[in-house]
Design a protein around this motif. Structure first.
Motif, PDB file in Angstrom:
ATOM      1  N   GLU A   1      21.524 -19.896  32.113  1.00 30.40           N
ATOM      2  CA  GLU A   1      20.216 -20.523  31.919  1.00 30.40           C
ATOM      3  C   GLU A   1      20.226 -21.550  30.792  1.00 30.40           C
ATOM      4  O   GLU A   1      19.379 -22.436  30.748  1.00 30.40           O
ATOM      5  CB  GLU A   1      19.110 -19.472  31.674  1.00 30.40           C
ATOM      6  CG  GLU A   1      19.332 -18.542  30.521  1.00 30.40           C
ATOM      7  CD  GLU A   1      20.013 -17.250  30.949  1.00 30.40           C
ATOM      8  OE1 GLU A   1      19.764 -16.228  30.307  1.00 30.40           O
ATOM      9  OE2 GLU A   1      20.798 -17.261  31.909  1.00 30.40           O
ATOM     10  N   VAL A   2      21.179 -21.416  29.871  1.00 27.23           N
ATOM     11  CA  VAL A   2      21.327 -22.432  28.823  1.00 27.23           C
ATOM     12  C   VAL A   2      22.201 -23.581  29.339  1.00 27.23           C
ATOM     13  O   VAL A   2      21.843 -24.750  29.213  1.00 27.23           O
ATOM     14  CB  VAL A   2      21.945 -21.815  27.548  1.00 27.23           C
ATOM     15  CG1 VAL A   2      22.219 -22.913  26.517  1.00 27.23           C
ATOM     16  CG2 VAL A   2      21.011 -20.767  26.953  1.00 27.23           C
TER      17      VAL A   2
ATOM     18  N   THR B   1      20.334 -25.868  31.763  1.00 28.97           N
ATOM     19  CA  THR B   1      19.086 -26.552  31.421  1.00 28.97           C
ATOM     20  C   THR B   1      19.139 -27.357  30.131  1.00 28.97           C
ATOM     21  O   THR B   1      18.289 -28.211  29.919  1.00 28.97           O
ATOM     22  CB  THR B   1      17.920 -25.548  31.284  1.00 28.97           C
ATOM     23  OG1 THR B   1      18.246 -24.590  30.273  1.00 28.97           O
ATOM     24  CG2 THR B   1      17.662 -24.818  32.587  1.00 28.97           C
ATOM     25  N   ARG B   2      20.106 -27.103  29.268  1.00 30.17           N
ATOM     26  CA  ARG B   2      20.076 -27.729  27.948  1.00 30.17           C
ATOM     27  C   ARG B   2      21.076 -28.882  27.826  1.00 30.17           C
ATOM     28  O   ARG B   2      22.135 -28.859  28.448  1.00 30.17           O
ATOM     29  CB  ARG B   2      20.441 -26.702  26.868  1.00 30.17           C
ATOM     30  CG  ARG B   2      19.549 -25.485  26.818  1.00 30.17           C
ATOM     31  CD  ARG B   2      18.151 -25.847  26.389  1.00 30.17           C
ATOM     32  NE  ARG B   2      17.425 -24.690  25.923  1.00 30.17           N
ATOM     33  CZ  ARG B   2      16.154 -24.460  26.157  1.00 30.17           C
ATOM     34  NH1 ARG B   2      15.456 -25.316  26.879  1.00 30.17           N
ATOM     35  NH2 ARG B   2      15.554 -23.402  25.683  1.00 30.17           N
TER      36      ARG B   2
ATOM     37  N   PRO C   1      25.105 -18.659  28.283  1.00 29.71           N
ATOM     38  CA  PRO C   1      24.761 -18.188  29.623  1.00 29.71           C
ATOM     39  C   PRO C   1      24.278 -19.307  30.541  1.00 29.71           C
ATOM     40  O   PRO C   1      23.946 -20.408  30.087  1.00 29.71           O
ATOM     41  CB  PRO C   1      23.646 -17.168  29.368  1.00 29.71           C
ATOM     42  CG  PRO C   1      23.037 -17.600  28.083  1.00 29.71           C
ATOM     43  CD  PRO C   1      24.132 -18.216  27.269  1.00 29.71           C
TER      44      PRO C   1
ATOM     45  N   SER D   1      33.547 -16.985  18.644  1.00 29.82           N
ATOM     46  CA  SER D   1      33.258 -17.549  19.965  1.00 29.82           C
ATOM     47  C   SER D   1      31.834 -17.218  20.368  1.00 29.82           C
ATOM     48  O   SER D   1      31.254 -16.233  19.888  1.00 29.82           O
ATOM     49  CB  SER D   1      34.257 -17.054  21.015  1.00 29.82           C
ATOM     50  OG  SER D   1      34.118 -15.669  21.199  1.00 29.82           O
ATOM     51  N   MET D   2      31.288 -18.019  21.222  1.00 28.95           N
ATOM     52  CA  MET D   2      29.892 -17.856  21.632  1.00 28.95           C
ATOM     53  C   MET D   2      29.789 -18.042  23.139  1.00 28.95           C
ATOM     54  O   MET D   2      30.235 -19.067  23.678  1.00 28.95           O
ATOM     55  CB  MET D   2      29.041 -18.930  20.913  1.00 28.95           C
ATOM     56  CG  MET D   2      27.571 -18.824  21.188  1.00 28.95           C
ATOM     57  SD  MET D   2      26.856 -17.372  20.389  1.00 28.95           S
ATOM     58  CE  MET D   2      25.473 -17.070  21.503  1.00 28.95           C
ATOM     59  N   ASP D   3      29.254 -17.039  23.805  1.00 32.34           N
ATOM     60  CA  ASP D   3      29.034 -17.163  25.240  1.00 32.34           C
ATOM     61  C   ASP D   3      27.745 -17.925  25.493  1.00 32.34           C
ATOM     62  O   ASP D   3      26.701 -17.598  24.921  1.00 32.34           O
ATOM     63  CB  ASP D   3      28.928 -15.768  25.879  1.00 32.34           C
ATOM     64  CG  ASP D   3      30.265 -15.056  25.909  1.00 32.34           C
ATOM     65  OD1 ASP D   3      31.267 -15.674  25.498  1.00 32.34           O
ATOM     66  OD2 ASP D   3      30.311 -13.888  26.323  1.00 32.34           O
TER      67      ASP D   3
ATOM     68  N   TYR E   1      24.750 -20.810  18.419  1.00 32.50           N
ATOM     69  CA  TYR E   1      25.396 -21.578  19.491  1.00 32.50           C
ATOM     70  C   TYR E   1      26.130 -22.811  18.961  1.00 32.50           C
ATOM     71  O   TYR E   1      26.881 -23.430  19.682  1.00 32.50           O
ATOM     72  CB  TYR E   1      24.351 -22.054  20.508  1.00 32.50           C
ATOM     73  CG  TYR E   1      23.880 -20.989  21.469  1.00 32.50           C
ATOM     74  CD1 TYR E   1      24.543 -20.762  22.675  1.00 32.50           C
ATOM     75  CD2 TYR E   1      22.782 -20.202  21.178  1.00 32.50           C
ATOM     76  CE1 TYR E   1      24.110 -19.792  23.551  1.00 32.50           C
ATOM     77  CE2 TYR E   1      22.342 -19.225  22.053  1.00 32.50           C
ATOM     78  CZ  TYR E   1      23.005 -19.020  23.238  1.00 32.50           C
ATOM     79  OH  TYR E   1      22.580 -18.056  24.104  1.00 32.50           O
TER      80      TYR E   1
ATOM     81  N   GLU F   1      18.571 -24.371  21.003  1.00 33.44           N
ATOM     82  CA  GLU F   1      19.059 -23.009  20.799  1.00 33.44           C
ATOM     83  C   GLU F   1      19.348 -22.749  19.326  1.00 33.44           C
ATOM     84  O   GLU F   1      19.485 -23.662  18.528  1.00 33.44           O
ATOM     85  CB  GLU F   1      20.318 -22.773  21.642  1.00 33.44           C
ATOM     86  CG  GLU F   1      20.074 -22.871  23.141  1.00 33.44           C
ATOM     87  CD  GLU F   1      19.091 -21.843  23.668  1.00 33.44           C
ATOM     88  OE1 GLU F   1      19.004 -20.736  23.087  1.00 33.44           O
ATOM     89  OE2 GLU F   1      18.371 -22.146  24.643  1.00 33.44           O
TER      90      GLU F   1
END
Lengths: 365, 498
Positions: A118-119, A122-123, A116, A112-114, A154, A150
């Motif tokens: 700010e990503v 904006t992405r 955040p 799993s990948m958190d 991710y 990223e």
């Protein structure tokens, strides 16, 4: 000779087994580990989990992008992905990536990948169902997450769950202030726009008087559908031109012309929304209540995403206020009175709900 | 018997072949050394970042070092391959242990590899302290002013700071551990997480240069990135380029070429918005796009008496153009109202617009539009351009463009853009303020006057980019005030000018 042929055949078979067994066993593992699901779920967004199938995903706008992944050793791999944007999926559900604090992308193998704030905020997050023009292999299905800017950590394969980590609130406003009324309560000054001398108010005055708390950026929408976000500091340097061409119009001698917004329909700052009834009249179909024709309050509330509640307070410029239930809200209109002020009219409600000089509508319960 | 032996031999060969095939899957090519082999890069003020690893192709020479004959690569060869951006430079030899040796002379320098010291410099005629071991990188640092390279910081009146990637490295930088993300693996009932950071070489913009409070900072990148930035943001060094990172490090101006301190509010992109406004008002618009016309040339032309017509008009506003200040990019910004990151044209290489131009907008308003220019179509727009050739062999085509404009002016156009190229041509060949260039400006001043007198409607006079002198000739394309500042003027056409 026959015996010899048998020996050669056995050697050949043994050899082929030796050279091929590794791949064969891998294929078996792949099959064993394959995820036959054709969907993933979004959890934490609403009370119930939301299942998104690949077929459903393909109904959204398709995006194709050349991307470069950078793995942990810095190695770059280039490929082309096709999929749908998470933002489109969320918008369909009434949310936006900008509403989210953080999400967790979980794969079928326990990875799993958190992601955040700010990503997330904006992405572009692509939910890819094709890579290099090919359908995803079994280990990668149902989708692979691609966040082009990223790192590959991710880019979760075999996505099973998108978990919204922190409670989100739909981007709603608590109070909508009508621009036509608000601009009469702050100083107006002459503003020369090309050859025309119009009147304008300072955005700073509007924000300071009606939306002073918080430092949120400003969301602006025009009648032609233009939407943009502006930093509060820049917005507060400007003016809203309230007469003449393309009013209401955000502009300033201190910002480039490319940042001007003509025919503002609404703008908001956090829980404060501002709405132009004149602009609204140009795009919303009017209805008649009793003998008055005006813009449905429900349309205004929906447009500005006024928070859903049971009771709403209508306040006039002179301080008069009246409370109206949510059910009644749907039977009301706002119209421009003979004296140029904003007025309300509700079907089947007493005269005291006919607000003259309407300034704002606020959800109170 | 003999036949049986042959068959046995064949069988043996087959077995060996299959075993070889089987083992071959696991044994890497013998040409590549087993295990980790360090590499290093040539970075800083170079055109190409060169990586030196086990499979380099540089010629070797043999030299005795510590009583052993070893293979060496010449530092001269390595640096030549990286193509330094300046003739005059110094070299930083950087070791993994943080030791840096700065040298000027490189003829005697060579580098060898041993398992004990990794990549190791042996510089025969330098102090032994220059013999850096475990080399991590070689940094080329320009000793020249490089206003056409690196990062420039300017305002409307002067070019304030130029710094190249190598100079940035030499000045020293901070190390930012930039959070990339946290991943978790759920195995055997346990959640094991790993948080990943990348190390960035950065310096806060406000530590690079004094920035007065409340300054507006407009940053532009090599690929057309364009946006206002914060003084608390970082300049990041990667290899031979610098990026601007916002505070959260997620938004950047890639390969940042310049930062404009308190830029003019007006830009040549205003042409689009003003034209749209006038067309909306049913006014006709004629745009003069004078190629290679910097604001300083506009002032010089008036002060020296070359432009009586322009001088008779209200003074033009100082306007910015976009990076890269070359014709395609400036032209595209002018006719779309959008920066290169949006309109897709950021250098001389692009001709296709990603957004509608003012010509499309005019057509949508049922207006008739024309683009009159020289023999080559600069950009592909929504209308067919009216191209002109040098039919009188004068060496320039502006006279033909002028004549053609006078012919077309009464053909019912609501919008005409006239592109004059001659000033740019003279600027390139003789310098931005040369007599020849000013004489051309004088000719254009007369052309503009004649056309303006015959045009009933608004007239916009601006440029795609400026020009600066480079020795005896002129050039443009750098993020410097002379190239980035152009005039912007809106006047009334018609007999009022006579």
């Amino acid at each position: 000779m026959k015996k010899l042929c048998t020996v050669i055949s056995m050697v050949l078979i043994l050899g082929l087994l030796l050279t091929g067994c590794n791949n064969a066993s891998t294929s078996a593992d792949e099959i064993a580990n394959s995820n036959i699901n054709n969907s993933f779920i979004i959890t934490g967004l609403e009370a119930d989990d939301i299942e998104i199938t690949v077929e459903k995903l393909k109904t959204y706008n398709s995006v194709t992008k050349d991307v470069v992944s950078v793995n942990s050793s810095g190695k770059e791999n280039k490929f082309q992905v096709t999929g749908s944007l998470l933002e489109d999926v969320l918008k369909d559900l009434g949310y936006s990536q900008k509403d989210l604090q953080a999400i967790r992308l979980a794969a079928g193998d326990g990875y799993s990948m958190d992601v955040p704030k700010e990503v997330v905020n904006t992405r572009d997050i692509i939910l890819a169902y094709e890579i290099d023009g090919e359908a995803l292999d079994e280990k990668t299905q149902p989708v692979r997450v691609i966040i082009p800017e990223e790192r590959a950590m991710y880019w979760v394969r075999n996505l099973t769950t998108i978990e919204v980590l922190e409670a989100v609130e739909k981007a709603t406003v608590d109070v909508v202030v009508f621009l036509e009324a608000a601009t009469t309560l702050v100083p107006q000054e002459e503003y020369t726009y090309y050859d025309s001398v119009d009147y304008a108010v300072k955005t700073k005055d509007i924000i300071d008087k009606f939306a002073s708390s918080g430092e949120e950026d400003i969301y602006i929408k025009a009648t032609d559908g233009l939407e943009k976000n502006e930093a509060l500091t820049i917005f507060k340097e400007g003016y809203i031109k309230i007469t003449g061409e393309a009013n209401p119009m955000f502009l300033s001698p201190d910002v480039p012309k490319g940042m001007y917004v003509k025919n503002i329909l609404q703008f908001s700052k956090g829980k404060y929304g501002f709405f132009s009834l004149n602009s609204g009249e140009a795009i919303f179909e009017s209805i008649t209540v009793d003998d008055k024709e005006g813009t449905p309050i429900k349309a205004i509330a929906d447009e500005i995403q006024l928070k859903e509640g049971k009771l709403y307070r209508f306040t006039a410029i002179d301080g008069y206020s009246v409370e109206v239930t949510a059910e009644d809200l749907e039977r009301g209109i706002v119209y421009i009175g003979e004296e140029g002020d904003l007025r309300t009219q509700f079907e089947g409600l007493p005269k005291n709900t006919r607000v003259k000089g309407l300034l704002s509508i606020e959800v109170i319960e | 018997m003999r036949s049986k032996n042959q068959i046995t031999l064949v069988l043996l060969m087959l077995v060996v072949l299959f075993i070889g095939l089987y083992l071959g899957k696991y044994i890497e090519a013998s040409s590549k050394p087993l295990g980790y082999f360090p590499s290093f890069k040539i970075i800083g003020d170079v055109e190409e970042i060169v990586t030196i690893s086990y499979n380099h192709n540089f010629p070797l020479y043999k030299m005795e070092h510590k009583e052993v004959i070893m293979d060496f690569i010449s530092l001269v060869d390595i640096i030549k391959a990286a193509e330094p951006i300046a003739d005059d430079f110094e070299v930083l030899l950087v070791g993994n242990d943080g030791l840096i040796s700065k040298i000027d002379e490189i003829q005697d320098c060579g580098i060898t590899f041993s398992s004990l010291n990794g990549w190791e410099f042996v510089n025969k005629y330098h102090p032994i302290s220059s013999n850096i071991k475990m080399v991590k990188e070689i940094v080329i640092v320009s000793k020249e002013g490089n206003w056409e390279e690196g990062l420039n910081i300017i305002n409307t009146v002067e070019n304030i700071l130029n710094i190249t990637a190598g100079q940035f490295y030499l000045q020293g930088y901070d190390v930012l551990h930039n959070f990339e993300g946290t991943a978790t693996a759920a195995k055997n009932g346990m959640d094991n997480s790993s948080t990943v950071y990348t190390t960035k070489k950065v310096k806060k913009l406000k530590d690079l240069i004094d920035i007065p409070p409340d300054s507006r900072l407009l940053a532009m990148g090599a690929k057309g990135d364009y946006g206002y930035v914060d003084a608390n943001g970082y300049i990041e060094l990667i290899g031979n380029q610098m990026n601007f990172l916002n505070n959260n490090s997620k938004e950047m101006i890639e390969d940042v070429k310049g930062i404009f301190m308190n830029p003019p509010i007006v830009s040549n992109m205003d042409t689009y918005y003003d034209t749209l406004h006038f067309l909306d008002k049913n006014e006709r618009v004629l745009i003069f796009l004078i190629d290679g016309f910097g604001y300083h040339q506009y002032i010089e032309g008036m002060n020296s008496g070359y432009t009586p017509f322009l001088k008779s008009q209200p003074q033009a506003q100082k306007a910015s153009t976009v990076y890269k200040p070359v014709t395609n990019a400036g032209f595209a910004a002018t006719i779309t109202g959008e920066p290169p990151s949006v309109n897709g044209v950021y250098s001389r290489e692009q001709r296709e617009l990603k957004v509608p131009s003012i010509f499309a907008t005019a057509l949508n308003l049922d207006k008739k539009a024309a683009l009159i220019q020289g023999p080559i179509n600069v950009l592909n727009t929504e209308i067919e351009p009216i191209l002109n050739i040098d039919s009188n062999n004068s060496g320039l085509v502006d006279d033909e463009v002028y004549e053609r404009t006078l012919k077309e002016i009464n053909n019912g156009y609501h919008l005409i853009l006239v592109h004059f190229k001659g000033l740019d041509t003279h600027g390139h060949s003789t310098g931005d303020l040369s007599r020849e260039t000013m004489n051309m400006l004088q000719t254009l001043d007369k052309y503009i006057e004649d056309i303006s007198n015959k045009w009933e409607g608004k007239i916009i006079i601006t440029s795609d980019h400026g020009m600066h002198s480079k020795g005896q000739i002129g050039s443009h394309g750098a993020f410097i005030m002379e190239d980035m500042m152009v005039p912007y003027l809106v006047i009334e056409g018609g007999l009022a000018n006579e």
